[in-house]
Scaffold this active site. Structure first.
Site, short mmCIF file in Angstrom:
data_model
loop_
_atom_site.label_atom_id
_atom_site.label_comp_id
_atom_site.label_asym_id
_atom_site.label_seq_id
_atom_site.Cartn_x
_atom_site.Cartn_y
_atom_site.Cartn_z
N THR A 124 -0.91 -0.56 1.25
CA THR A 124 -1.28 -1.94 1.53
C THR A 124 -0.10 -2.59 2.25
O THR A 124 0.98 -2.73 1.67
CB THR A 124 -1.58 -2.69 0.22
OG1 THR A 124 -2.64 -1.99 -0.43
CG2 THR A 124 -1.98 -4.13 0.47
N ASN A 213 -8.30 -8.24 -2.16
CA ASN A 213 -7.59 -8.38 -3.44
C ASN A 213 -7.40 -9.85 -3.81
O ASN A 213 -7.52 -10.23 -4.97
CB ASN A 213 -6.24 -7.66 -3.38
CG ASN A 213 -6.40 -6.17 -3.69
OD1 ASN A 213 -7.51 -5.71 -3.97
ND2 ASN A 213 -5.31 -5.43 -3.65
N CYS A 265 -1.40 -3.94 -8.03
CA CYS A 265 -1.85 -4.48 -6.74
C CYS A 265 -1.98 -6.01 -6.70
O CYS A 265 -1.35 -6.65 -5.86
CB CYS A 265 -3.18 -3.85 -6.35
SG CYS A 265 -3.02 -2.09 -5.99
N LYS A 326 -4.55 -1.96 -17.65
CA LYS A 326 -5.98 -1.85 -17.92
C LYS A 326 -6.24 -0.48 -18.54
O LYS A 326 -5.34 0.36 -18.55
CB LYS A 326 -6.80 -2.07 -16.66
CG LYS A 326 -6.66 -1.00 -15.59
CD LYS A 326 -7.68 -1.28 -14.50
CE LYS A 326 -7.54 -0.31 -13.37
NZ LYS A 326 -8.49 -0.55 -12.30
P1 NAD Z 1 3.33 4.86 -6.22
O1 NAD Z 1 4.60 4.16 -6.48
O2 NAD Z 1 2.54 5.42 -7.36
O3 NAD Z 1 3.57 6.05 -5.18
C1 NAD Z 1 4.35 5.94 -4.02
C2 NAD Z 1 5.03 7.29 -3.78
O4 NAD Z 1 5.61 7.30 -2.48
C3 NAD Z 1 6.17 7.58 -4.75
O5 NAD Z 1 5.90 8.80 -5.44
C4 NAD Z 1 7.41 7.71 -3.85
O6 NAD Z 1 8.33 8.67 -4.30
C5 NAD Z 1 6.76 8.11 -2.54
N1 NAD Z 1 7.59 7.89 -1.33
C6 NAD Z 1 8.51 6.93 -1.10
N2 NAD Z 1 9.05 7.08 0.13
C7 NAD Z 1 8.46 8.17 0.70
C8 NAD Z 1 8.57 8.84 1.96
N3 NAD Z 1 9.41 8.42 2.91
N4 NAD Z 1 7.80 9.94 2.17
C9 NAD Z 1 6.93 10.37 1.24
N5 NAD Z 1 6.77 9.76 0.04
C10 NAD Z 1 7.52 8.68 -0.23
O7 NAD Z 1 2.43 3.81 -5.41
P2 NAD Z 1 0.82 3.71 -5.36
O8 NAD Z 1 0.31 2.97 -6.54
O9 NAD Z 1 0.26 5.05 -5.02
O10 NAD Z 1 0.66 2.74 -4.11
C11 NAD Z 1 0.89 3.19 -2.79
C12 NAD Z 1 0.34 2.14 -1.83
O11 NAD Z 1 -1.10 2.07 -1.98
C13 NAD Z 1 0.85 0.73 -2.07
O12 NAD Z 1 0.97 0.08 -0.84
C14 NAD Z 1 -0.24 0.09 -2.89
O13 NAD Z 1 -0.29 -1.30 -2.73
C15 NAD Z 1 -1.48 0.72 -2.28
N6 NAD Z 1 -2.64 0.77 -3.17
C16 NAD Z 1 -2.48 1.09 -4.48
C17 NAD Z 1 -3.61 1.15 -5.31
C18 NAD Z 1 -3.46 1.50 -6.77
O14 NAD Z 1 -4.43 1.32 -7.49
N7 NAD Z 1 -2.31 1.97 -7.22
C19 NAD Z 1 -4.87 0.89 -4.80
C20 NAD Z 1 -4.99 0.60 -3.44
C21 NAD Z 1 -3.86 0.54 -2.65
#
Ligand code: NAD
Length: 435
Positions: A124, A213, A265, A326
Site C-alpha cells: 500500500t 481502507n 492497515c 482480530k
Molecule cells: P510484513 O511486515 O509482514 O512483510 C514485509 C516483508 O518485507 C518483511 O518480511 C521484510 O523483511 C520484507 N522486506 C523489507 N525490505 C525488503 C526488500 N528490499 N526486498 C524484499 N523484502 C523486503 O508486511 P505486510 O503485512 O505483508 O504488508 C506489506 C504491504 O502490504 C504493506 O504496504 C501493507 O500495507 C500492505 N497490505 C497489507 C495487508 C495485510 O493484511 N497485512 C493487506 C493489504 C495490503
C-alpha cells in the site's frame, strides 16, 4: 510465467503462494534470513489459516521457492512484485517508503535490457510512489526494459487465501499495454471465475486502496459512535446495525461496534491518506476526524474495565482474553490490547492473558503480563475478565466453571460476542458496547 515477490510477510507470502497455486513459477525474496531459513525448513513464519498446506504443496511442485536476495534469482521474470512493509514514518504519520525505494534499487540491478518485466507495487503506497519507483529504476539502469504497475492488495488477515483466490475485484493501474497484458495473464484464473478486473491509471489504483481502507474505517467509527449514543438512550447497537445494514445502499458489513479499529492497515493507511491529502491541499477532514476519534476510543477502553471493577483495578487481577488485533491472526500491529493492557497496568492491575496464537508476538510488545496456557487458566483467580479479541473459543465459555474460577464474576465484552441477558442470567456483572 515467472515472477519474483519481494517481501515474504503477510501479503508477499500469501500472494506468492496463491500465484504459485495459479501455476506461476514464484520466487519469494526476503532479506530476513531467519524467515527464509524457516521457510526452507517447511515452517511458516506467520499464522494464517491454510497457508502451511498451500506453501508445502507448491514448494513440492517446485513452483514456489525462497531466497534472501534478488541477486540469487534467475533473471528474466515477467513481473517483480514489491510487497514490502510501508509502516508509519516516525514523527509525521506519512508512509515510510524506505523499504519500497530500497526494493526499487534492488530491482534496477536485476533488470536486463533484453527482457520486458513489469514492476508491480502490491504494498500500500501513497499516490505518486509508482512514478518514483519508475524514476529510481530508470536512473540506476537506463537500458532496462520495464514498466510499472500498481496492484493493491485487499486480502484480510485470517481469511487471506480465500480473499486472494476469490476477491471481490482485482485492481491494477498502468498506462503501459505490455504491462497490462502481463497483469491480465497473471490473474487469468480469476477472469475465469468472473472476478471484476478494474484497470486504471497508476494514480487511481494507488488511491483506490487508501480510499477503500479509509471508507471502512469511517464505517466502523460511525457505528462505534452510534453505539455510544445507544448506551445513553437505551437502544441496542446490534439492532440498530441490523436495521440500517439491511439497506442495500449501506450494507451489513463493518457495522460491528467495538473498541476501535486496529491492525496492520487501517491505522497507518488512514493516517497516510490524511497526510497526503493535507500536503496536496485537499484535506479529507472526515478521515482526520475518524483517526482522532479512533485513537481516543482505544485509549478510553481501559476505563470501561476499571468502571466494571467498581472504579478501581489497583491490586486486582484482570484476565484478558485475546490480544491479536482480530481473530485468526498472530498480528499485533496496532492491536487494541497495546492500549488497554498498559493502561490497566498503569492503574495498578495485574494482567493475566491468553491468546490462541498471538502470545509470542505479544510477549515482544507487552511487559509484566502473566501468559496463561488456556482460557480457564487466565480466568483463574481474576477479579474481572475482558474479551479483547473475538476468537471462536471465547464464544462458548462454560459460565458455571468461569464463575467458580473467578474471584468475582465480572465480564467486560468489548466485542459483543454474548447476549447481555444470557450472561446476566448466569449471575455475572456484564458490560459490552452499545447495548
Ligand atoms: P510484513 O511486515 O509482514 O512483510 C514485509 C516483508 O518485507 C518483511 O518480511 C521484510 O523483511 C520484507 N522486506 C523489507 N525490505 C525488503 C526488500 N528490499 N526486498 C524484499 N523484502 C523486503 O508486511 P505486510 O503485512 O505483508 O504488508 C506489506 C504491504 O502490504 C504493506 O504496504 C501493507 O500495507 C500492505 N497490505 C497489507 C495487508 C495485510 O493484511 N497485512 C493487506 C493489504 C495490503
Amino acid at each position: 510465467m515467472r515472477i519474483v515477490m519481494l517481501g515474504a510477510g503477510y501479503v508477499g507470502l500469501v500472494s506468492g503462494a496463491c500465484f504459485a497455486e495459479f501455476g506461476v513459477d514464484v520466487t519469494c525474496v526476503d532479506p530476513d534470513k531467519g524467515k527464509i531459513d524457516r521457510l526452507h525448513q517447511g515452517m511458516i513464519p506467520i499464522y494464517e489459516p491454510g497457508l502451511d498446506d498451500l506453501v508445502k504443496k507448491n514448494v513440492e511442485a517446485k513452483r514456489l521457492n525462497f531466497k534472501t536476495g534478488l541477486d540469487q534469482c534467475e533473471t528474466g521474470a515477467d513481473a517483480v512484485f514489491i510487497a514490502v512493509g510501508t509502516p508509519t514514518r516516525r514523527g509525521d504519520g506519512h508512509a515510510d517508503l524506505s523499504y519500497v525505494y530500497q526494493a526499487a534499487k534492488d530491482i534496477a540491478g536485476y533488470l536486463k535490457e533484453d527482457h520486458f518485466t513489469v514492476i508491480v507495487t502490491k504494498s500500500t503506497v501513497p499516490i505518486g510512489t509508482g512514478r518514483e519507483v519508475e524514476r529510481i529504476i530508470r536512473a540506476e539502469n537506463p537500458k532496462a526494459d520495464f514498466a510499472v504497475a500498481s496492484n493493491p492488495e485487499f486480502l484480510r488477515e485470517g481469511a487471506a487465501i480465500g480473499d486472494f483466490m476469490r476477491p471481490d475485484r482485482v485492481v491494477f493501474g498502468t498506462s503501459d499495454e505490455r504491462g497490462a497484458q502481463v497483469m491480465r495473464a497473471l490473474y487469468r484464473p480469476l477472469y475465469l471465475i468472473e472476478t471484476p478486473i478494474v484497470q486504471t491509471t497508476l494514480e487511481s489504483s494507488e488511491l483506490i486502496k487508501y480510499a477503500s481502507n479509509a471508507f471502512l474505517a469511517v464505517k466502523i467509527t460511525f457505528i462505534n459512535e452510534i453505539a455510544d449514543l445507544c448506551e445513553k438512550v437505551g437502544a441496542d447497537v446490534q439492532e440498530v446495525a441490523r436495521g440500517i445494514g439491511l439497506d442495500g445502499r449501506i450494507g451489513k458489513k463493518f457495522l460491528h461496534a467495538g473498541p476501535g479499529y486496529g491492525g496492520s492497515c487501517f491505522p497507518k493507511d488512514t493516517l497516510a491518506l490524511v497526510k497526503t491529502a493535507q500536503d496536496k491541499g485537499a484535506p479529507v477532514r472526515i478521515v482526520e476526524t475518524v483517526v482522532d476519534i479512533n485513537d481516543k476510543r482505544k485509549q478510553a477502553m481501559a476505563g470501561r474495565v476499571i468502571e466494571a471493577a467498581s472504579g478501581s483495578v489497583k491490586g486486582k487481577t484482570v484476565a484478558v482474553l485475546g490480544v491479536s488485533f482480530k481473530p485468526n491472526t498472530d498480528d499485533m500491529r496496532d492491536s487494541v490490547a497495546l492500549d488497554v493492557i498498559p493502561a490497566l497496568q498503569k492503574a495498578g492491575a495485574k494482567i493475566k492473558a491468553f491468546d490462541p496464537v498471538a502470545m509470542e508476538e505479544a510477549g515482544k510488545l507487552l511487559s509484566d503480563v502473566t501468559w496463561a496456557q488456556g482460557t480457564y487458566e487466565a480466568l483463574d483467580g481474576a477479579d474481572v475478565a475482558v474479551i479483547l479479541t473475538e476468537w471462536n473459543e471465547f464464544r462458548a465459555l462454560d459460565f458455571k466453571r468461569v464463575k467458580k474460577l473467578m474471584k468475582s464474576p465480572v465480564l467486560v465484552d468489548l466485542r459483543n460476542i454474548y447476549k447481555p441477558q444470557e450472561v446476566l442470567n448466569q449471575g455475572f456483572a456484564y458490560s459490552s458496547i452499545g447495548r
